[in-house]
Design an enzyme around this catalytic site. Structure first.
Site, PDB file in Angstrom:
ATOM      1  N   HIS A 193      64.117 -33.782 -32.898  1.00 58.41           N
ATOM      2  CA  HIS A 193      64.007 -32.716 -31.903  1.00 58.41           C
ATOM      3  C   HIS A 193      63.111 -33.183 -30.766  1.00 58.41           C
ATOM      4  O   HIS A 193      62.084 -33.836 -30.997  1.00 58.41           O
ATOM      5  CB  HIS A 193      63.433 -31.467 -32.584  1.00 58.41           C
ATOM      6  CG  HIS A 193      63.317 -30.274 -31.713  1.00 58.41           C
ATOM      7  ND1 HIS A 193      62.294 -30.110 -30.803  1.00 58.41           N
ATOM      8  CD2 HIS A 193      64.100 -29.162 -31.605  1.00 58.41           C
ATOM      9  CE1 HIS A 193      62.445 -28.950 -30.175  1.00 58.41           C
ATOM     10  NE2 HIS A 193      63.534 -28.358 -30.640  1.00 58.41           N
TER      11      HIS A 193
ATOM     12  N   ARG B  50      68.353 -31.679 -28.874  1.00 63.97           N
ATOM     13  CA  ARG B  50      68.884 -32.288 -30.087  1.00 63.97           C
ATOM     14  C   ARG B  50      70.304 -32.778 -29.822  1.00 63.97           C
ATOM     15  O   ARG B  50      70.941 -32.375 -28.858  1.00 63.97           O
ATOM     16  CB  ARG B  50      68.887 -31.271 -31.234  1.00 63.97           C
ATOM     17  CG  ARG B  50      67.520 -30.861 -31.726  1.00 63.97           C
ATOM     18  CD  ARG B  50      67.628 -29.771 -32.789  1.00 63.97           C
ATOM     19  NE  ARG B  50      68.011 -28.486 -32.203  1.00 63.97           N
ATOM     20  CZ  ARG B  50      68.420 -27.438 -32.906  1.00 63.97           C
ATOM     21  NH1 ARG B  50      68.544 -27.539 -34.218  1.00 63.97           N
ATOM     22  NH2 ARG B  50      68.733 -26.301 -32.309  1.00 63.97           N
TER      23      ARG B  50
ATOM     24  N   LYS C  11      73.645 -30.510 -28.620  1.00 57.65           N
ATOM     25  CA  LYS C  11      73.154 -29.209 -28.176  1.00 57.65           C
ATOM     26  C   LYS C  11      73.258 -29.121 -26.654  1.00 57.65           C
ATOM     27  O   LYS C  11      73.429 -30.121 -25.960  1.00 57.65           O
ATOM     28  CB  LYS C  11      71.702 -29.002 -28.618  1.00 57.65           C
ATOM     29  CG  LYS C  11      71.513 -28.952 -30.125  1.00 57.65           C
ATOM     30  CD  LYS C  11      72.188 -27.729 -30.729  1.00 57.65           C
ATOM     31  CE  LYS C  11      71.931 -27.645 -32.226  1.00 57.65           C
ATOM     32  NZ  LYS C  11      72.567 -26.444 -32.824  1.00 57.65           N
TER      33      LYS C  11
ATOM     34  N   ASP D 149      68.627 -27.934 -21.590  1.00 53.69           N
ATOM     35  CA  ASP D 149      67.660 -26.853 -21.408  1.00 53.69           C
ATOM     36  C   ASP D 149      66.581 -27.357 -20.465  1.00 53.69           C
ATOM     37  O   ASP D 149      66.086 -28.486 -20.620  1.00 53.69           O
ATOM     38  CB  ASP D 149      67.066 -26.470 -22.768  1.00 53.69           C
ATOM     39  CG  ASP D 149      66.116 -25.276 -22.701  1.00 53.69           C
ATOM     40  OD1 ASP D 149      65.511 -25.056 -21.634  1.00 53.69           O
ATOM     41  OD2 ASP D 149      65.959 -24.578 -23.711  1.00 53.69           O
TER      42      ASP D 149
ATOM     43  N   CYS E 105      63.449 -26.789 -20.181  1.00 55.78           N
ATOM     44  CA  CYS E 105      62.126 -27.133 -20.718  1.00 55.78           C
ATOM     45  C   CYS E 105      62.073 -28.570 -21.223  1.00 55.78           C
ATOM     46  O   CYS E 105      61.007 -29.185 -21.248  1.00 55.78           O
ATOM     47  CB  CYS E 105      61.721 -26.161 -21.825  1.00 55.78           C
ATOM     48  SG  CYS E 105      62.660 -26.326 -23.366  1.00 55.78           S
ATOM     49  N   TYR E 106      63.247 -29.116 -21.609  1.00 60.07           N
ATOM     50  CA  TYR E 106      63.259 -30.498 -22.098  1.00 60.07           C
ATOM     51  C   TYR E 106      63.116 -31.502 -20.963  1.00 60.07           C
ATOM     52  O   TYR E 106      63.041 -32.707 -21.223  1.00 60.07           O
ATOM     53  CB  TYR E 106      64.523 -30.763 -22.910  1.00 60.07           C
ATOM     54  CG  TYR E 106      64.536 -29.989 -24.200  1.00 60.07           C
ATOM     55  CD1 TYR E 106      63.628 -30.279 -25.213  1.00 60.07           C
ATOM     56  CD2 TYR E 106      65.433 -28.942 -24.400  1.00 60.07           C
ATOM     57  CE1 TYR E 106      63.614 -29.552 -26.385  1.00 60.07           C
ATOM     58  CE2 TYR E 106      65.430 -28.208 -25.570  1.00 60.07           C
ATOM     59  CZ  TYR E 106      64.508 -28.515 -26.554  1.00 60.07           C
ATOM     60  OH  TYR E 106      64.491 -27.784 -27.715  1.00 60.07           O
TER      61      TYR E 106
ATOM     62  N   ASP F  82      65.778 -21.704 -18.427  1.00 63.55           N
ATOM     63  CA  ASP F  82      66.487 -22.637 -19.301  1.00 63.55           C
ATOM     64  C   ASP F  82      67.702 -23.229 -18.583  1.00 63.55           C
ATOM     65  O   ASP F  82      67.836 -24.435 -18.406  1.00 63.55           O
ATOM     66  CB  ASP F  82      66.894 -21.866 -20.561  1.00 63.55           C
ATOM     67  CG  ASP F  82      67.863 -22.613 -21.469  1.00 63.55           C
ATOM     68  OD1 ASP F  82      68.391 -23.649 -21.071  1.00 63.55           O
ATOM     69  OD2 ASP F  82      68.100 -22.134 -22.583  1.00 63.55           O
TER      70      ASP F  82
ATOM     71  N   ASP G 235      61.111 -17.413 -17.024  1.00 66.86           N
ATOM     72  CA  ASP G 235      59.937 -17.060 -17.816  1.00 66.86           C
ATOM     73  C   ASP G 235      58.859 -18.102 -17.563  1.00 66.86           C
ATOM     74  O   ASP G 235      59.103 -19.152 -16.983  1.00 66.86           O
ATOM     75  CB  ASP G 235      60.273 -16.959 -19.308  1.00 66.86           C
ATOM     76  CG  ASP G 235      60.886 -18.249 -19.868  1.00 66.86           C
ATOM     77  OD1 ASP G 235      60.180 -19.265 -19.917  1.00 66.86           O
ATOM     78  OD2 ASP G 235      62.074 -18.234 -20.243  1.00 66.86           O
TER      79      ASP G 235
ATOM     80  N   HIS H   5      59.386 -21.753 -19.390  1.00 71.14           N
ATOM     81  CA  HIS H   5      60.283 -22.691 -18.716  1.00 71.14           C
ATOM     82  C   HIS H   5      59.775 -23.058 -17.325  1.00 71.14           C
ATOM     83  O   HIS H   5      60.003 -24.179 -16.857  1.00 71.14           O
ATOM     84  CB  HIS H   5      61.699 -22.108 -18.652  1.00 71.14           C
ATOM     85  CG  HIS H   5      62.426 -22.133 -19.961  1.00 71.14           C
ATOM     86  ND1 HIS H   5      62.343 -21.102 -20.875  1.00 71.14           N
ATOM     87  CD2 HIS H   5      63.223 -23.083 -20.524  1.00 71.14           C
ATOM     88  CE1 HIS H   5      63.064 -21.408 -21.938  1.00 71.14           C
ATOM     89  NE2 HIS H   5      63.606 -22.602 -21.758  1.00 71.14           N
TER      90      HIS H   5
END
Length: 384
Positions: A165, A207, A210, A213, A215-216, A313, A320, A323
């Site tokens: 992850h 991952r 998936k 996103d 935040c990654y 995201d 938010d 993020h």
């Protein structure tokens, strides 16, 4: 997929054109109360000290008495001494808490009766590093625990047996750097795993298989940034693997085993763990990033950003603070990914859109604005 650098057109919100340094610090500083409090206080006390110099040059014009000035300076010195006293108490109590959360297998609990995972290891070790309370007892067996969480894919899971992850991989890799045991990890395989996490949408997924996103942008982008500074270790490991491949016909024997990872990693001399975070930035760095930095900036600005302010995201999701923080942190990493010296501003071609989009550099191990980290490190280095 070729991507034109171009310019991200449209209405850039004040969020991406900050010149207010205080606002910038609040947004990018991670949510660790003691570290945030100290970082902000360092700036406050420093600003107060600078402000008190000017009145000395204006005594004749504003006719302030020497008694007033001396009293102000005494109060300032008293405030500084109070900060030292309070933080010495907080450090002792925090150190006791971290030792209480430490587990025999090398992991940490997030809280009393809480889960034991790589995230808790990073939280404990990174806070201890900044506050200058990192000791041998806190470090003992941490490398064993994190090494056992690296999966066959190359990434790191939250606990042994879990799926690789992005968030846990960053936490695990950063922790191993801070405890000076990063060469125990299979870095070539970790590199291969993380570079394939940047998708066709230009963002990072957390991952395998998936969705991407925002935040990654930091969690995976941060991993790539750290690996960019570990390229010399990676090259040596790859050379070792190549030699093994040529000497061994059995394909299975080419896979590094636990004993291979442990070979030659024990420290032969004393290490000042509390300076590792500071010295890490002084080391060599690969000349090119291991990901498409312009593409990731496109995803952050065009897909994750909301015109009303804030980041998210992906399109269709709500903005938010979480993020917003990690998208901006990832954006900063992108902008400085081509810079060898973190103190030097990047070239305009490294910044997507107008150069006013340039953010302040962050420390890749702590996700703290770089200047604020140096101030905190200098302050807490005064404690024994």
């Amino acid at each position: 997929m070729p991507i034109d650098p171009g310019y991200a057109t449209g209405s850039f919100t004040p969020l991406l054109c900050w010149e207010n340094r205080l606002m910038m610090n609040w947004k990018i500083t991670p949510l660790i109360f003691l570290v945030v409090a100290r970082i902000q206080m360092v700036g406050t006390v420093g600003d107060l000290a600078r402000c008190l110099i000017l009145p000395q040059l204006m005594l004749q014009s504003i006719r302030l008495s020497h008694w007033v000035v001396r009293k102000l300076w005494r109060q300032l010195i008293g405030v500084n001494m109070l900060f030292f006293y309070i933080y010495d108490i907080l450090r002792d109590k925090l150190s006791g808490f971290l030792h209480r959360m430490k587990q025999p297998n090398g992991g940490f609990r997030m809280h009393d009766l809480g889960e034991i995972d790589v995230r808790a290891c990073y939280t404990a070790i990174s806070v201890a590093s900044v506050l200058n309370i990192l000791d041998d007892e806190l470090i003992r067996n941490v490398g064993d625990f994190i090494s056992s969480c690296q999966t066959y894919e190359g990434g790191i899971g939250g606990e042994p047996g879990s799926e690789a992850h992005g968030g846990y991989t960053f936490c695990g890799l950063a922790t191993m750097i801070l405890i000076d045991e990063v060469n125990r990890l299979d870095l070539p395989r970790l590199t291969e795993w993380v570079v394939f996490r940047q998708g066709r949408e230009c963002g990072f997924q957390g991952r395998t298989n998936k969705l991407v996103d925002g935040c990654y942008s930091f969690w995976q982008g941060g991993v790539v940034d750290l690996l960019q500074r570990l390229y010399s270790i990676i090259e040596k490991k790859m050379a070792t693997l190549a030699a093994q491949k040529s000497d061994c016909a059995d394909e299975c024997s080419q896979i590094p085993t636990t004993s291979d990872r442990l070979e030659g990693v024990r420290r032969s001399s004393w290490v000042n763990f509390n300076n590792i975070g500071c010295n890490f930035l002084k080391g060599p760095r690969a000349t090119e990033p291991l990901f498409h930095s312009i593409a990731l900036q496109q995803y952050i600005l065009l897909c994750s950003q909301e015109l009303e302010g804030g980041l998210r995201d992906k399109p269709g999701k709500r903005r938010d603070y979480y993020h917003t923080c990690y998208c901006l942190s990832g954006l900063s990493l992108c902008q400085y990914s081509w810079s060898k010296d973190p103190d030097s501003p990047p070239l305009p071609k490294s910044v997507l859109g107008p150069y006013s989009n340039l953010l302040e550099p962050i420390h890749p191990l702590f996700n703290v604005v770089l200047d604020r980290y140096h101030e905190a490190h200098q302050f807490f280095s005064g404690f024994s």
